[in-house]
Design a protein around this motif. Structure first.
Motif, PDB file in Angstrom:
ATOM      1  N   VAL A 190       0.845  -1.200   0.000  1.00  0.00           N
ATOM      2  CA  VAL A 190       0.000   0.000   0.000  1.00  0.00           C
ATOM      3  C   VAL A 190       0.879   1.248   0.000  1.00  0.00           C
ATOM      4  CG1 VAL A 190      -1.618   1.360   1.380  1.00  0.00           C
ATOM      5  CG2 VAL A 190      -1.969  -1.099   1.118  1.00  0.00           C
ATOM      6  N   ALA A 191       1.888   1.263   0.859  1.00  0.00           N
ATOM      7  CA  ALA A 191       2.764   2.432   0.951  1.00  0.00           C
ATOM      8  C   ALA A 191       3.476   2.694  -0.377  1.00  0.00           C
ATOM      9  CB  ALA A 191       3.778   2.229   2.076  1.00  0.00           C
ATOM     10  N   ALA A 192       3.913   1.640  -1.030  1.00  0.00           N
ATOM     11  CA  ALA A 192       4.591   1.812  -2.316  1.00  0.00           C
ATOM     12  C   ALA A 192       3.658   2.438  -3.348  1.00  0.00           C
ATOM     13  CB  ALA A 192       5.108   0.458  -2.814  1.00  0.00           C
ATOM     14  N   ASP A 193       2.403   2.021  -3.345  1.00  0.00           N
ATOM     15  CA  ASP A 193       1.460   2.576  -4.315  1.00  0.00           C
ATOM     16  C   ASP A 193       1.089   4.015  -3.963  1.00  0.00           C
ATOM     17  OD1 ASP A 193      -0.076   2.077  -6.726  1.00  0.00           O
ATOM     18  OD2 ASP A 193      -1.857   2.238  -5.456  1.00  0.00           O
ATOM     19  N   LEU A 194       1.000   4.313  -2.670  1.00  0.00           N
ATOM     20  CA  LEU A 194       0.720   5.689  -2.269  1.00  0.00           C
ATOM     21  C   LEU A 194       1.804   6.636  -2.786  1.00  0.00           C
ATOM     22  CD1 LEU A 194      -0.420   5.259   1.468  1.00  0.00           C
ATOM     23  CD2 LEU A 194      -1.867   5.634  -0.533  1.00  0.00           C
ATOM     24  N   VAL A 224      -4.128  10.892   3.228  1.00  0.00           N
ATOM     25  CA  VAL A 224      -4.427   9.481   3.445  1.00  0.00           C
ATOM     26  C   VAL A 224      -5.499   9.373   4.520  1.00  0.00           C
ATOM     27  CG1 VAL A 224      -3.566   7.227   4.161  1.00  0.00           C
ATOM     28  CG2 VAL A 224      -2.118   8.718   2.775  1.00  0.00           C
ATOM     29  N   PHE A 225      -6.642   8.810   4.149  1.00  0.00           N
ATOM     30  CA  PHE A 225      -7.694   8.463   5.096  1.00  0.00           C
ATOM     31  C   PHE A 225      -7.683   6.941   5.249  1.00  0.00           C
ATOM     32  CE2 PHE A 225      -8.941  12.468   3.285  1.00  0.00           C
ATOM     33  CZ  PHE A 225      -9.503  13.169   4.332  1.00  0.00           C
ATOM     34  N   ASP A 226      -8.236   6.448   6.333  1.00  0.00           N
ATOM     35  CA  ASP A 226      -8.205   5.001   6.511  1.00  0.00           C
ATOM     36  C   ASP A 226      -9.491   4.481   7.108  1.00  0.00           C
ATOM     37  OD1 ASP A 226      -7.887   4.320   9.610  1.00  0.00           O
ATOM     38  OD2 ASP A 226      -6.767   6.155   9.176  1.00  0.00           O
ATOM     39  N   GLU A 229       4.168   3.065   9.731  1.00  0.00           N
ATOM     40  CA  GLU A 229       5.519   2.517   9.671  1.00  0.00           C
ATOM     41  C   GLU A 229       5.906   2.198   8.226  1.00  0.00           C
ATOM     42  OE1 GLU A 229       5.896  -0.835  12.295  1.00  0.00           O
ATOM     43  OE2 GLU A 229       4.881   0.223  13.928  1.00  0.00           O
ATOM     44  N   ALA A 230       4.989   1.590   7.492  1.00  0.00           N
ATOM     45  CA  ALA A 230       5.262   1.249   6.102  1.00  0.00           C
ATOM     46  C   ALA A 230       5.450   2.500   5.254  1.00  0.00           C
ATOM     47  CB  ALA A 230       4.124   0.395   5.547  1.00  0.00           C
ATOM     48  N   MET A 231       4.672   3.536   5.527  1.00  0.00           N
ATOM     49  CA  MET A 231       4.805   4.793   4.785  1.00  0.00           C
ATOM     50  C   MET A 231       6.173   5.423   5.032  1.00  0.00           C
ATOM     51  SD  MET A 231       0.952   6.347   5.340  1.00  0.00           S
ATOM     52  CE  MET A 231       1.380   7.997   4.776  1.00  0.00           C
ATOM     53  N   ASP A 232       6.650   5.398   6.276  1.00  0.00           N
ATOM     54  CA  ASP A 232       7.971   5.938   6.579  1.00  0.00           C
ATOM     55  C   ASP A 232       9.071   5.136   5.884  1.00  0.00           C
ATOM     56  OD1 ASP A 232       6.945   7.954   8.150  1.00  0.00           O
ATOM     57  OD2 ASP A 232       8.281   7.550   9.837  1.00  0.00           O
ATOM     58  N   GLN A 233       8.938   3.830   5.916  1.00  0.00           N
ATOM     59  CA  GLN A 233       9.947   2.981   5.289  1.00  0.00           C
ATOM     60  C   GLN A 233      10.009   3.186   3.780  1.00  0.00           C
ATOM     61  OE1 GLN A 233       8.808  -0.940   6.597  1.00  0.00           O
ATOM     62  NE2 GLN A 233       9.375  -0.536   8.752  1.00  0.00           N
ATOM     63  N   ALA A 234       8.857   3.491   3.178  1.00  0.00           N
ATOM     64  CA  ALA A 234       8.809   3.698   1.725  1.00  0.00           C
ATOM     65  C   ALA A 234       9.115   5.140   1.325  1.00  0.00           C
ATOM     66  CB  ALA A 234       7.438   3.294   1.192  1.00  0.00           C
ATOM     67  N   GLY A 235       9.301   6.007   2.315  1.00  0.00           N
ATOM     68  CA  GLY A 235       9.586   7.400   2.014  1.00  0.00           C
ATOM     69  C   GLY A 235       8.378   8.178   1.523  1.00  0.00           C
ATOM     70  N   VAL A 236       7.185   7.791   1.964  1.00  0.00           N
ATOM     71  CA  VAL A 236       5.960   8.477   1.546  1.00  0.00           C
ATOM     72  C   VAL A 236       5.812   9.771   2.344  1.00  0.00           C
ATOM     73  CG1 VAL A 236       3.453   8.337   1.367  1.00  0.00           C
ATOM     74  CG2 VAL A 236       4.851   6.294   0.983  1.00  0.00           C
ATOM     75  N   GLU A 237       5.632  10.860   1.656  1.00  0.00           N
ATOM     76  CA  GLU A 237       5.394  12.145   2.308  1.00  0.00           C
ATOM     77  C   GLU A 237       4.042  12.677   1.858  1.00  0.00           C
ATOM     78  OE1 GLU A 237       8.509  14.969   2.136  1.00  0.00           O
ATOM     79  OE2 GLU A 237      10.107  13.493   2.439  1.00  0.00           O
ATOM     80  N   ARG A 265       4.052  10.174  11.870  1.00  0.00           N
ATOM     81  CA  ARG A 265       3.518  10.667  13.141  1.00  0.00           C
ATOM     82  C   ARG A 265       3.343  12.186  13.109  1.00  0.00           C
ATOM     83  NH1 ARG A 265       7.380   8.756  16.519  1.00  0.00           N
ATOM     84  NH2 ARG A 265       8.557  10.698  16.644  1.00  0.00           N
ATOM     85  N   ASN A 266       4.310  12.856  12.526  1.00  0.00           N
ATOM     86  CA  ASN A 266       4.241  14.313  12.466  1.00  0.00           C
ATOM     87  C   ASN A 266       3.420  14.817  11.289  1.00  0.00           C
ATOM     88  OD1 ASN A 266       6.033  15.774  14.635  1.00  0.00           O
ATOM     89  ND2 ASN A 266       7.110  13.881  14.089  1.00  0.00           N
ATOM     90  N   ALA A 267       2.773  13.895  10.574  1.00  0.00           N
ATOM     91  CA  ALA A 267       1.809  14.266   9.540  1.00  0.00           C
ATOM     92  C   ALA A 267       0.385  13.933   9.964  1.00  0.00           C
ATOM     93  CB  ALA A 267       2.133  13.553   8.225  1.00  0.00           C
ATOM     94  N   LEU A 268       0.213  13.526  11.236  1.00  0.00           N
ATOM     95  CA  LEU A 268      -1.118  13.170  11.740  1.00  0.00           C
ATOM     96  C   LEU A 268      -1.952  14.426  11.971  1.00  0.00           C
ATOM     97  CD1 LEU A 268      -0.414  10.396  14.402  1.00  0.00           C
ATOM     98  CD2 LEU A 268      -1.556  10.096  12.203  1.00  0.00           C
TER      99      LEU A 268
END
Length: 430
Positions: free
Chosen positions: A240-244, A252-254, A266-274, A300-303
């Protein structure tokens, strides 16, 4: 409350939707039976004023998922009693844990109404509010409850913390449909220029249904919507993070639970998603963010959180300062605690208006039906109860917005009384 907040109410109970249960029927005794009981019940005009708090303190969702409103309400009543109560009368709180089941909820309702003879229920937070019809038929005002299910848009004498414009005649909303606004999506579009939004859900019925509701609102506001679905048992958040990242999502809503949210981050951070914002809801507007998202500092700081009550960390506001002072002994703080505090204040204002002629169920109920916007001293966006024959096509709606920043914590974004939009009201079903 304007009708807008029904959509936000759906956001606030995502964990519940993921463990959806069938709606129980509750009591079907003739209303005349309850009317007779109300007429024969003695007025509580001396001694303590007794109120009930029903909470799914133990439930399949987890031990602390629903206790925030209860804790906030109890803190308010403790401070009230220390200051003399209501015209010298103490407010006596009777609690009941329904265990998160319909059977347990009916048991709590019976005990509090018929045995303890409470004047009102306050800050109800029930996973399965099976006893709602019994409360309504007994004409016991239920004040400031969290609308986890459709009960507060179905029954008279029930007054959810976000208000209602529905007829509340025993049928949910209008013809079984509730309505919510698109103000959250409008906010990020207008204030932050967001154009592409992703909605992440499980391949589970309730999660997917909620995701469709969010997608509907986003599309109504002109967003390009990217939908992502993961397996409920074995979610692949890395994919999911890679596709985002590939899709260039601004928001991003969930429609996943708190644990899933942390893993997604965690996955978004690992994939470098901003992203501009990882948008969460009022139930997750809590002080435990550093621990919950400890392995995802960028996400976390994008919440961001949105709701209908003033940020519980906005201590520049006098009403919030009083809440925080009274709850400083609690290990954590949350928006639901503040809303429980506001619910207890609401009952107290009703009781004070009745003090001269007797604090009875009927008098408190009449106060709740005044049709005036209630703000709990500025803690709530004005809450209203009206009974419109037809659902509104649009409403002017206001919202409270905060974002998380390591260090200061939840930082308010503008003032909720002026962050307002004219938005369409869209139908949905719980």
């Amino acid at each position: 409350m304007p009708r807008r907040r029904r959509c936000r109410a759906a956001e606030a109970v995502l964990a519940v939707l993921l463990l959806a249960v069938g709606t129980a029927c509750g009591s079907r005794l003739p209303e005349s039976d309850f009317e007779q009981r109300e007429r024969s019940a003695p007025a509580q005009d001396s001694g303590p004023i007794r109120v009930g708090i029903v909470t799914s303190a133990t439930s399949p969702v987890g031990g602390s998922a629903f206790t925030g409103p209860r804790d906030g309400a109890k803190a308010f009543f403790e401070r009230l009693n220390a200051r003399g109560g209501v015209e010298g009368r103490e407010v006596e709180v009777r609690e009941c844990d329904d265990g998160g089941s319909g059977v347990g909820n009916n048991t709590c309702v019976h005990r509090l109404i018929d045995e303890d003879k409470v004047v009102a229920l306050v800050a109800t937070t029930a996973l399965d509010y099976a006893g709602a019809s019994r409360v309504s038929h007994a004409r016991v005002p239920d004040i400031g409850g969290q609308p986890i299910g459709p009960a507060y848009d179905t029954w008279p004498h029930l007054y959810g913390i976000y208000g209602s414009l529905a007829p509340r005649d025993g049928t949910t909303g209008w013809g079984g449909k509730q309505y919510g606004g698109t103000e959250v999506y409008r906010y990020f579009k207008r204030e932050h220029g967001a154009r592409t939004a992703a909605v992440v859900s499980y391949n589970q019925a309730a999660s997917a249904a909620y995701a469709r509701l969010v997608e509907q609102g986003l599309k109504a506001e002109g967003y390009k919507v990217v939908t992502e679905q993961v397996d409920f048992a074995l979610p692949n958040f890395r994919a999911v993070a890679a596709d985002l990242k590939e899709q260039g999502a601004d928001l991003v809503f969930d429609a996943v639970d708190s644990h899933g949210n942390a893993r997604l981050c965690e996955a978004m951070d690992q994939a470098g998603v901003e992203v501009t914002a990882k948008v969460t809801n009022v139930q997750n507007w809590v002080s435990t963010v550093p621990d919950d998202y400890k392995d995802a500092p960028r996400c976390r700081n994008a919440l961001w959180a949105t709701g209908s009550s003033r940020n519980h960390e906005d201590t520049g506001n006098a009403a919030v300062r009083e809440f925080r002072d009274a709850t400083k002994g609690l290990r954590t703080h949350s928006q639901w605690q503040l809303e429980g505090w506001a619910a207890a204040m609401w009952f107290t204002d009703a009781a004070k208006s009745c003090a001269a002629r007797g604090v009875t169920r009927a008098c408190v109920d009449a106060y709740m039906n005044r049709g005036q916007g209630y703000t709990a001293g500025g803690l709530l966006v004005p809450v209203r109860f009206e009974r419109l024959a037809e659902p509104p096509g649009s409403r002017r709606t206001c919202l409270s917005v905060a974002r998380w920043k390591d260090g200061p914590g939840w930082v308010s974004q503008g003032d909720m009384d002026s962050t307002c939009f004219d938005v369409p009201q869209l139908p949905y079903q719980q």
